[in-house]
Design an enzyme around this catalytic site. Sequence first.
Site, PDB file in Angstrom:
ATOM      1  N   HIS A   1     -43.178 -47.212  10.216  1.00  0.00           N
ATOM      2  CA  HIS A   1     -42.079 -47.674  11.064  1.00  0.00           C
ATOM      3  C   HIS A   1     -41.345 -48.793  10.340  1.00  0.00           C
ATOM      4  CE1 HIS A   1     -43.043 -45.540  14.852  1.00  0.00           C
ATOM      5  NE2 HIS A   1     -44.258 -45.560  14.371  1.00  0.00           N
TER       6      HIS A   1
ATOM      7  N   HIS B   1     -44.332 -51.281  19.596  1.00  0.00           N
ATOM      8  CA  HIS B   1     -45.000 -50.528  20.658  1.00  0.00           C
ATOM      9  C   HIS B   1     -45.796 -51.463  21.563  1.00  0.00           C
ATOM     10  CE1 HIS B   1     -44.383 -47.676  17.346  1.00  0.00           C
ATOM     11  NE2 HIS B   1     -44.371 -46.722  18.253  1.00  0.00           N
TER      12      HIS B   1
ATOM     13  N   ASN C   1     -48.162 -32.397  16.599  1.00  0.00           N
ATOM     14  CA  ASN C   1     -49.526 -31.849  16.755  1.00  0.00           C
ATOM     15  C   ASN C   1     -49.689 -31.325  18.172  1.00  0.00           C
ATOM     16  OD1 ASN C   1     -49.491 -35.009  17.115  1.00  0.00           O
ATOM     17  ND2 ASN C   1     -51.071 -34.212  18.501  1.00  0.00           N
TER      18      ASN C   1
END
Length: 267
Positions: free
Chosen positions: A57, A79, A228
């Site tokens: 990031h 986050h 995923n």
Amino acid sequence: MNLSALQVLQHRLPQAHPRVALVLGSGWGGAVAALLDPVRVPYAELPGFPVPSVQGHASDLVWGRLGPHEVVVLTGRKHTYETGDAAAMKLPLRTLREWGCEVLVQTNAAGSLRADIPPGSLMVLSDHLNLPQRSPLVGEPGNDRFVSMLDAYDPALRAQALAAAQACGSSLHEGVYAWFLGPQFETPAEIRMAQRLGADAVGMSTVPETIIARHLGLKVLALSLITNMGAGLSAETLSHAHTLAQANAAGERASRVLTAVLENLSW
Ligand code: HPA
């Protein structure tokens, strides 16, 4: 003299009047290359901007032109799992609102809960589940803290995103994103729970920023790159390295679709 982040931006870019803000998640970084006349400002030069600690990031603000729009890109987000603070992105988003932004486009990497949305797919969020029940608005004064979350993901912008993806030959799914706090991945039982609750994908971001943005009056569009299957739904073992590898593999198409979506936004 202590300048605010907004004052720094107005000083660096006196002619800029961005109306679209973009937050980049894993795999979506290629969209920055499509910007014309880009100007990059590290978060470290913007007072109050949180520097993310997650590998993969970035932490720059980039202003540039894309089609008919001026866009300001946050190349990385802080986050909630990094510090426990669900309001970590409040100051950056408020700054972009005060700078003139009216639309927030968010991107992320996510795990799929549906066999018909395999890794490599793109999904536009129709809604979300705030499973941790954490709010960035805790402590906000005033009655405007009671924000409606009906149509939190703007229906007109979603329709435009679906049309733009179709026009560039990429399928775009639509679904509900369930926010898990992380940073650990979900258990298979949590994945089955999320499926039963009506989620189509799971991830560790986006929801706090959507709540902040709706409180600020920004329209929101959010796109997931599926890296995923959710834990237990396939044989693979999940890891951050796996997420980044999958995100990079599908990133070029994601960025192409994102560029087309941004060029065609109108509100
Ligand atoms: N779970 C949570 N966050 C994620 C996942 C996942 O499976 N994949 C990418 N981000």
